[in-house]
Design an enzyme around this catalytic site. Structure first.
Site, mmCIF file in Angstrom:
data_model
loop_
_atom_site.group_PDB
_atom_site.id
_atom_site.type_symbol
_atom_site.label_atom_id
_atom_site.label_comp_id
_atom_site.label_asym_id
_atom_site.label_seq_id
_atom_site.Cartn_x
_atom_site.Cartn_y
_atom_site.Cartn_z
ATOM 1 N N SER A 59 45.220 41.485 34.391
ATOM 2 C CA SER A 59 45.948 41.720 35.639
ATOM 3 C C SER A 59 45.601 40.638 36.654
ATOM 4 O O SER A 59 44.640 39.877 36.472
ATOM 5 C CB SER A 59 45.605 43.100 36.217
ATOM 6 N N SER A 61 44.529 40.969 39.848
ATOM 7 C CA SER A 61 43.825 41.468 41.029
ATOM 8 C C SER A 61 42.769 40.505 41.556
ATOM 9 O O SER A 61 42.340 40.629 42.701
ATOM 10 C CB SER A 61 43.166 42.819 40.719
ATOM 11 N N LYS A 125 35.952 43.393 39.379
ATOM 12 C CA LYS A 125 36.195 43.158 40.805
ATOM 13 C C LYS A 125 34.998 42.401 41.381
ATOM 14 O O LYS A 125 33.987 42.182 40.722
ATOM 15 C CB LYS A 125 36.372 44.484 41.569
ATOM 16 N N SER A 217 45.550 44.727 44.477
ATOM 17 C CA SER A 217 44.309 45.118 43.803
ATOM 18 C C SER A 217 44.009 46.587 44.066
ATOM 19 O O SER A 217 43.885 47.010 45.227
ATOM 20 C CB SER A 217 43.140 44.254 44.302
#
Length: 271
Positions: A59, A61, A125, A217
């Protein structure tokens, strides 16, 4: 009179049949090959279990730091070991609680963790908030413990909109309180859904995680789906991109590598 050892049809000496390798020698060679193979598998298992684990980015993010199609190594030893960082250990009740050889994540680390909602899904993250920190987004600006985090506008980031059209979005260099500087993008400017939030207070033993693509995100700002991440849920720290290929191109299609591999990203460290 027949000549001994002579082929009567060709009048040439007969060649002796090639010697056959003793069965014991063949078996010894096979055993050695098996032994080397087992040793290689054991080394690979130890490396993956205790040292480094490969992950890929599915992804956007963490754009612009990490791109879809990046493949990276995550160091398992950076934060010590828990039942979530050792394979299958979560299925053995009571065998491993807490962390062994624990070392807490630092603000600015990019880390892989198990989603607290199910303790199974891998998320990646950036560590933004430490235990006890007060975190809030105010008009797109990150605030930590009542102080706005410095951000500097830099060249716009070239990307694609939801319809696949090329576009440019605002990009900033954000400097965290410990001096770690990294790039972020604001796809929706400072008016995105998560650009104005409540005040979060990070509980003891937990961390506040955010993506660098601030308007795209799902992270700790979304308490219902991610929220605060327990220390035990950390798997490891992202260290290096070992392979990278354009979004939408499967890595196994090696005939596309010359044109699709992002050669400049290979073996780059992650900050």
């Amino acid at each position: 009179m027949e000549g001994a050892g002579v082929d009567q049809d060709t009048n040439r000496p007969m060649r002796a049949a090639p010697a056959q390798a003793p069965a014991s020698s063949t078996w010894a060679s096979l055993r050695e090959t098996i032994k080397v193979g087992i040793q290689a598998l054991l080394i690979a298992l130890v490396v993956r279990t205790l040292l480094f684990q490969p992950f890929n980015i599915p992804s956007g993010s963490l754009v612009p730091t990490l791109l879809i199609g990046d493949y990276l190594f995550v160091s398992k030893y950076s934060y010590g070991y828990s039942k979530y960082s050792l394979p299958l250990s979560e299925y053995i009740p009571g065998k491993l609680e807490g962390r062994v050889w624990a070392a807490e994540p630092k603000r600015g680390d990019i880390a892989v963790f198990k989603l607290p909602k199910d303790n199974a899904t891998d998320y990646i993250k950036r560590v933004i908030g430490l235990p006890g920190d007060r975190i809030q987004m105010i008009d797109g600006v990150l605030n930590i413990n009542g102080k706005a985090v410095k951000r500097e506008r830099i060249a716009d980031y070239e990307t694609f909109d939801p319809y696949g059209q090329a576009t440019k979005v605002p990009q900033y260099l954000e400097t965290l309180p410990n001096g770690i500087a990294h790039r972020i993008i604001e796809r929706d400017g400072d008016n995105g859904f998560w650009d104005r939030t409540e005040l979060y207070t990070v509980p003891a033993g937990h961390f506040f995680m955010m993506g660098d693509n601030r308007d795209n995100s799902t992270d700790s700002r979304d308490l219902a789906n991610v929220g605060y991440v327990p220390f035990d849920n950390f798997v490891g720290r992202a260290e290096m991109i070992f392979f990278s290929i354009d979004e939408g191109t499967p890595a196994w299609q090696i005939w596309n590598w010359p044109a699709k591999v992002r050669w400049g990203r290979l073996f780059s460290t992650i900050h």
